[in-house]
Design an enzyme around this catalytic site. Structure first.
Site, PDB file in Angstrom:
ATOM      1  N   TYR A   1      -1.582   0.022  10.608  1.00  0.00           N
ATOM      2  CA  TYR A   1      -1.859  -0.665   9.335  1.00  0.00           C
ATOM      3  C   TYR A   1      -0.667  -0.530   8.391  1.00  0.00           C
ATOM      4  O   TYR A   1      -0.176  -1.532   7.843  1.00  0.00           O
ATOM      5  CB  TYR A   1      -3.123  -0.079   8.684  1.00  0.00           C
ATOM      6  CG  TYR A   1      -3.283  -0.509   7.241  1.00  0.00           C
ATOM      7  CD1 TYR A   1      -3.620  -1.811   6.915  1.00  0.00           C
ATOM      8  CD2 TYR A   1      -3.035   0.394   6.196  1.00  0.00           C
ATOM      9  CE1 TYR A   1      -3.730  -2.218   5.593  1.00  0.00           C
ATOM     10  CE2 TYR A   1      -3.141  -0.001   4.873  1.00  0.00           C
ATOM     11  CZ  TYR A   1      -3.489  -1.304   4.579  1.00  0.00           C
ATOM     12  OH  TYR A   1      -3.590  -1.696   3.260  1.00  0.00           O
TER      13      TYR A   1
ATOM     14  N   LYS B   1       1.984  -3.415   6.749  1.00  0.00           N
ATOM     15  CA  LYS B   1       2.252  -3.595   5.312  1.00  0.00           C
ATOM     16  C   LYS B   1       3.759  -3.589   5.051  1.00  0.00           C
ATOM     17  O   LYS B   1       4.266  -4.380   4.261  1.00  0.00           O
ATOM     18  CB  LYS B   1       1.557  -2.486   4.507  1.00  0.00           C
ATOM     19  CG  LYS B   1       0.055  -2.626   4.459  1.00  0.00           C
ATOM     20  CD  LYS B   1      -0.371  -3.625   3.405  1.00  0.00           C
ATOM     21  CE  LYS B   1      -1.237  -4.710   3.918  1.00  0.00           C
ATOM     22  NZ  LYS B   1      -1.559  -5.749   2.939  1.00  0.00           N
TER      23      LYS B   1
ATOM     24  N   SER C   1       0.825  -1.198   0.000  1.00  0.00           N
ATOM     25  CA  SER C   1       0.000   0.000   0.000  1.00  0.00           C
ATOM     26  C   SER C   1       0.863   1.253   0.000  1.00  0.00           C
ATOM     27  O   SER C   1       1.984   1.253   0.536  1.00  0.00           O
ATOM     28  CB  SER C   1      -0.850  -0.026   1.277  1.00  0.00           C
ATOM     29  OG  SER C   1      -1.426   1.226   1.510  1.00  0.00           O
TER      30      SER C   1
HETATM   31  P1  NAD Z   1     -10.912  -6.602   1.592  1.00  0.00           P
HETATM   32  O1  NAD Z   1     -11.137  -6.488   3.054  1.00  0.00           O
HETATM   33  O2  NAD Z   1     -12.046  -6.404   0.677  1.00  0.00           O
HETATM   34  O3  NAD Z   1     -10.224  -7.998   1.260  1.00  0.00           O
HETATM   35  C1  NAD Z   1      -9.373  -8.671   2.158  1.00  0.00           C
HETATM   36  C2  NAD Z   1      -9.836 -10.099   2.216  1.00  0.00           C
HETATM   37  O4  NAD Z   1      -8.989 -10.833   3.088  1.00  0.00           O
HETATM   38  C3  NAD Z   1     -11.262 -10.231   2.775  1.00  0.00           C
HETATM   39  O5  NAD Z   1     -12.013 -11.054   1.897  1.00  0.00           O
HETATM   40  C4  NAD Z   1     -11.079 -10.906   4.137  1.00  0.00           C
HETATM   41  O6  NAD Z   1     -12.172 -11.724   4.465  1.00  0.00           O
HETATM   42  C5  NAD Z   1      -9.795 -11.672   3.914  1.00  0.00           C
HETATM   43  N1  NAD Z   1      -9.016 -11.936   5.133  1.00  0.00           N
HETATM   44  C6  NAD Z   1      -8.587 -11.049   6.049  1.00  0.00           C
HETATM   45  N2  NAD Z   1      -7.888 -11.691   7.015  1.00  0.00           N
HETATM   46  C7  NAD Z   1      -7.876 -13.008   6.679  1.00  0.00           C
HETATM   47  C8  NAD Z   1      -7.333 -14.167   7.283  1.00  0.00           C
HETATM   48  N3  NAD Z   1      -6.674 -14.105   8.436  1.00  0.00           N
HETATM   49  N4  NAD Z   1      -7.504 -15.368   6.657  1.00  0.00           N
HETATM   50  C9  NAD Z   1      -8.190 -15.448   5.494  1.00  0.00           C
HETATM   51  N5  NAD Z   1      -8.736 -14.373   4.889  1.00  0.00           N
HETATM   52  C10 NAD Z   1      -8.586 -13.166   5.468  1.00  0.00           C
HETATM   53  O7  NAD Z   1      -9.714  -5.586   1.215  1.00  0.00           O
HETATM   54  P2  NAD Z   1      -9.153  -5.154  -0.190  1.00  0.00           P
HETATM   55  O8  NAD Z   1      -9.464  -3.722  -0.361  1.00  0.00           O
HETATM   56  O9  NAD Z   1      -9.546  -6.111  -1.240  1.00  0.00           O
HETATM   57  O10 NAD Z   1      -7.608  -5.271   0.105  1.00  0.00           O
HETATM   58  C11 NAD Z   1      -6.834  -6.373  -0.341  1.00  0.00           C
HETATM   59  C12 NAD Z   1      -5.385  -6.106  -0.012  1.00  0.00           C
HETATM   60  O11 NAD Z   1      -4.968  -4.885  -0.621  1.00  0.00           O
HETATM   61  C13 NAD Z   1      -5.088  -5.970   1.476  1.00  0.00           C
HETATM   62  O12 NAD Z   1      -3.870  -6.611   1.740  1.00  0.00           O
HETATM   63  C14 NAD Z   1      -4.951  -4.476   1.674  1.00  0.00           C
HETATM   64  O13 NAD Z   1      -4.080  -4.179   2.728  1.00  0.00           O
HETATM   65  C15 NAD Z   1      -4.360  -4.054   0.341  1.00  0.00           C
HETATM   66  N6  NAD Z   1      -4.650  -2.651  -0.019  1.00  0.00           N
HETATM   67  C16 NAD Z   1      -5.943  -2.228  -0.150  1.00  0.00           C
HETATM   68  C17 NAD Z   1      -6.194  -0.894  -0.491  1.00  0.00           C
HETATM   69  C18 NAD Z   1      -7.600  -0.374  -0.636  1.00  0.00           C
HETATM   70  O14 NAD Z   1      -7.791   0.838  -0.621  1.00  0.00           O
HETATM   71  N7  NAD Z   1      -8.609  -1.202  -0.811  1.00  0.00           N
HETATM   72  C19 NAD Z   1      -5.123  -0.005  -0.685  1.00  0.00           C
HETATM   73  C20 NAD Z   1      -3.829  -0.478  -0.555  1.00  0.00           C
HETATM   74  C21 NAD Z   1      -3.595  -1.809  -0.220  1.00  0.00           C
END
Ligand code: NAD
Ligand code: UDP
Length: 336
Positions: free
Chosen positions: A148, A152, A124
């Protein structure tokens, strides 16, 4: 080629599964559904007409994870599973360190045990934190300002050290601000509770679930005084993962880090206006005080991804807002 996708039921994971399946990969999803819905996986199957091998499992449960790796014979891992809310991470840091860091260690242990040497990690722009250098380069200082962002950065360090130790390869993608939804309107962002991010908040104001947008700060050092960010369409983000897997197919070892953004910054007001145009709705708003920890502006230098991954964002903010609105309109209560 079989790709094991952790967090594949989530927002970015589900969009990436569509792209993987459409590119001909087999997909195994491991997700505990803590932040998502089983329906997202079913809808990915509907969009693509292909099946996903789905496991409702927690990556912190090492024995179950080992069983899945044993059964599925993955060629590479894409690791999305994480907790991702900045304010929540300030309130519950230990849950974030436990889930995001322990989960990543378990993934690496499973990879080692079952001979998987390629991984793509979701990182991120939060790892840059207070960095003032604009546009932000991959080599800019890493100064995360909340738990957070620190999880990361730790995930990145674990993956790099691990791949170094097994002569494996990783691609680490630092996403800026993913927004929007799949063109079908069948999958999209479905935050639990009141959204903390801008576009889901605006969407819920537009559909009447929330009354008014609070614009956090009108006195930033930006052209209109509101915060500037690098918004990127989630389908462009998803396509970046296909390029990352292709890179891993060519590189036997090494760690490769890329910014995933458009390289352009837009203000809160510009996003709101674009959303109003896309939805035909007026967004009621009020200026309120700055949100703690927010920076004036943050946008990416994306030249490295363009050069080394052959990836570039295709969509602009009008596509992002109209696709976010289509998803919101068709699914006013998300997957519920
Ligand atoms: P999201 O919450 O929609 O998806 C994350 C998924 O991981 C969810 O389906 C959740 O159920 C699953 N999860 C969490 N902990 C778990 C565990 N211990 N075991 C199994 N499953 C687990 O989030 P997203 O927006 O799709 O983000 C995905 C990735 O991208 C994350 O790593 C997040 O840090 C990163 N990210 C997201 C953004 C954003 O703005 N959406 C920005 C930068 C980075
Ligand atoms: N923002 C806002 N009101 C909201 C949510 C966000 O004004 O309800 C602003 C926020 O201050 C920032 C921009 O919108 O300038 C993007 O915020 P978001 O939380 O979506 O992303 P991040 O801060 O993580 O980049």
């Amino acid at each position: 080629m079989n790709i094991l996708v952790t967090g594949g039921a989530g927002y970015i994971g589900s969009h990436t599964c569509v792209e993987l399946l459409e590119a001909g990969y087999n997909v195994t999803v491991v997700d505990n559904l803590s932040g998502s819905s089983r329906k997202a996986v079913e809808r990915v199957e509907n969009i693509t007409g292909k099946n996903i091998s789905f496991y409702e499992a927690d990556i912190c449960d090492k024995n179950t994870l080992f069983d899945i790796f044993d059964r599925e014979k993955a060629d590479a891992v894409i690791h999305f599973a994480a907790l991702k809310s900045i304010p929540d991470s300030v309130a519950r840091p230990l849950e974030y360190y436990n889930n995001n860091v322990t989960g990543t260690i378990n993934i690496c242990e499973a990879m080692k045990k079952f001979g998987v040497s390629k991984i793509v990690l979701s990182s991120s722009a939060a790892v840059y934190g207070k960095t003032t250098e604009l546009p932000v380069k991959e080599s800019s200082p890493l100064l995360p300002v909340n738990p957070y962002g620190r999880t990361k950065l730790i995930q990145e360090q674990i993956i790099c050290d691990f791949c170094g130790s097994i002569n494996g390869a990783s691609v680490i993608l630092r996403y800026f601000n993913p927004v929007g939804a799949h063109k079908s309107g069948l999958i999209g962002e479905d935050p639990k509770g009141t959204p903390s991010n801008l576009v889901p908040y605006i969407s819920q104001v537009a559909c009447g679930r929330l009354k008014q947008l609070n614009i956090y700060g009108d006195d930033y050092e930006t052209p209109d005084g509101t915060g500037v960010r690098d918004y990127i369409h989630v389908v462009d983000v998803a396509k970046g993962h296909i390029k990352a897997i292709e890179k891993l197919n060519h590189e036997k070892s090494g760690n490769f880090i890329f910014n995933i953004g458009t390289g352009k910054g837009y203000s809160v007001i510009e996003m709101m206006k674009s959303f109003e145009k896309a939805s035909g709705k007026n967004i009621d708003f009020v200026f309120s005080s700055r949100r703690e920890g927010d920076v004036d502006a943050c946008y990416a230098d994306v030249s490295l991804a363009q050069r080394e991954l052959g990836w570039k964002a295709e969509y602009g903010i009008d596509d992002m807002c109209s696709d976010a609105w289509k998803w919101q309109k068709l699914n006013p209560e998300g997957y519920r």
